[in-house]
Design an enzyme around this catalytic site. Structure first.
Site, short mmCIF file in Angstrom:
data_model
loop_
_atom_site.label_atom_id
_atom_site.label_comp_id
_atom_site.label_asym_id
_atom_site.label_seq_id
_atom_site.Cartn_x
_atom_site.Cartn_y
_atom_site.Cartn_z
CE LYS A 117 60.05 21.49 19.52
NZ LYS A 117 58.85 21.94 20.18
N GLY A 118 60.08 15.13 17.33
CA GLY A 118 59.54 13.76 17.58
C GLY A 118 60.64 12.58 17.86
CG PHE A 155 47.30 10.84 16.55
CD1 PHE A 155 47.88 11.70 15.69
CD2 PHE A 155 47.67 11.34 17.94
CE1 PHE A 155 48.72 12.70 15.68
CE2 PHE A 155 48.72 12.39 17.96
CZ PHE A 155 49.11 12.99 16.87
CE LYS A 159 50.49 7.31 12.06
NZ LYS A 159 49.17 8.14 12.73
CD GLU A 211 60.81 11.38 10.97
OE1 GLU A 211 60.96 11.75 12.12
OE2 GLU A 211 60.65 12.38 10.05
CG ASP A 212 58.70 10.87 15.02
OD1 ASP A 212 58.89 10.99 13.67
OD2 ASP A 212 58.08 11.77 15.66
NE ARG A 253 57.56 17.15 21.51
CZ ARG A 253 57.47 17.01 20.23
NH1 ARG A 253 57.39 15.89 19.75
NH2 ARG A 253 56.95 18.07 19.52
CG ASP A 295 50.53 10.14 9.00
OD1 ASP A 295 49.92 9.24 9.19
OD2 ASP A 295 50.05 11.28 9.09
P1 IMP Z 1 54.21 12.80 7.38
O1 IMP Z 1 55.00 13.97 6.52
O2 IMP Z 1 52.69 12.83 7.04
O3 IMP Z 1 54.75 11.38 7.06
O4 IMP Z 1 54.38 13.30 8.74
C1 IMP Z 1 55.35 12.80 9.73
C2 IMP Z 1 55.41 13.41 11.00
O5 IMP Z 1 54.02 13.73 11.67
C3 IMP Z 1 56.26 12.75 11.95
O6 IMP Z 1 57.34 12.68 11.93
C4 IMP Z 1 55.68 12.95 13.27
O7 IMP Z 1 56.15 14.06 13.87
C5 IMP Z 1 54.02 13.47 12.97
N1 IMP Z 1 53.05 12.40 13.03
C6 IMP Z 1 52.49 11.46 12.27
N2 IMP Z 1 51.76 10.71 12.81
C7 IMP Z 1 51.75 10.74 14.17
C8 IMP Z 1 50.94 10.18 15.29
O8 IMP Z 1 50.56 9.35 15.15
N3 IMP Z 1 51.42 10.65 16.39
C9 IMP Z 1 52.28 11.76 16.51
N4 IMP Z 1 52.86 12.53 15.60
C10 IMP Z 1 52.57 11.77 14.28
MG MG Z 2 59.19 13.51 12.97
#
Ligand code: IMP
Ligand code: MG
Length: 179
Positions: A43-44, A152, A131, A99-100, A165, A103
């Site tokens: 949803k992000g 975060f 990030k 994508e939002d 959100r 990470d």
């Molecule tokens: P990844 O698989 O670790 O890259 O996770 C990515 C997903 O984790 C993103 O699409 C977000 O939904 C969530 N996420 C990662 N970092 C943050 C943050 O700082 N705030 C909120 N959601 C995050």
């Molecule tokens: Mg996301």
């Protein structure tokens, strides 16, 4: 008040709007005449997706997906678990995942591999935030709004346990509520 948990505003509404406009212009130029398909992983990304789409000035289509995100207790291997799949066939399409935030890169790495197998003409990634210091998978966005440090963040679609959100800006989360 949601604001109680915002340590500081990292990216203001005005800064977001300016950068989203720039990204929209880049995508407009890149995908002219290609009827691209923009994919929103829920949803992000929903807020960024809605704003970005209105800055894209060419015919295009949209679709939505929901995938499971792996937490630290879950081993990320093989294909990502699809909770809601696309409704259209991306074979031969010029597709862009919107994508939002990237990470660790685990979720998007798996999602990209899964979608690549369906034979799109191209598959790019546009992320609002990156990030890179947290990355464990070799994955780089083709378009990135802002590179941020290891913080975060909440707001503009991004949550902590489904909250925040709806904040119109991107804030740094702080769990210490001051009086
Ligand atoms: P990844 O698989 O670790 O890259 O996770 C990515 C997903 O984790 C993103 O699409 C977000 O939904 C969530 N996420 C990662 N970092 C943050 C943050 O700082 N705030 C909120 N959601 C995050
Ligand atoms: Mg996301």
């Amino acid at each position: 008040m949601p604001e109680d948990h915002v340590e500081r505003v990292l990216i203001s509404e005005a800064e977001i709007a300016r950068r989203v406009g720039e990204l929209g212009a880049l995508l407009t130029e890149k995908y002219m005449g290609k009827n691209p398909l923009f994919i929103c992983p829920l949803k992000g990304s929903a807020i960024f997706f809605a704003d970005l789409l209105r800055k894209i000035k060419i015919p295009c289509e949209i679709d939505f997906m929901a995938v499971s995100s792996y937490n630290s207790n879950t081993v990320s291997s093989g294909n990502v678990k699809i909770l809601k799949d696309l409704t259209c066939d991306i074979g031969g399409r010029y597709a862009v995942i919107v994508e939002d935030i990237i990470d660790s890169g685990n979720t998007l790495f798996e999602l990209k591999n899964t979608l690549e197998k369906r034979g799109p003409a191209s598959l790019e990634i546009c992320t609002l935030l990156d990030k890179p210091s947290r990355r464990v998978k070799p994955l780089n966005p083709d378009y990135c709004g802002f590179t941020i440090p290891d913080l975060f963040v909440i707001g503009y679609g991004m949550d902590l346990n489904e909250e925040y959100r709806n904040l119109p800006y991107i804030g740094v989360y702080n769990d210490i509520v001051s009086a």
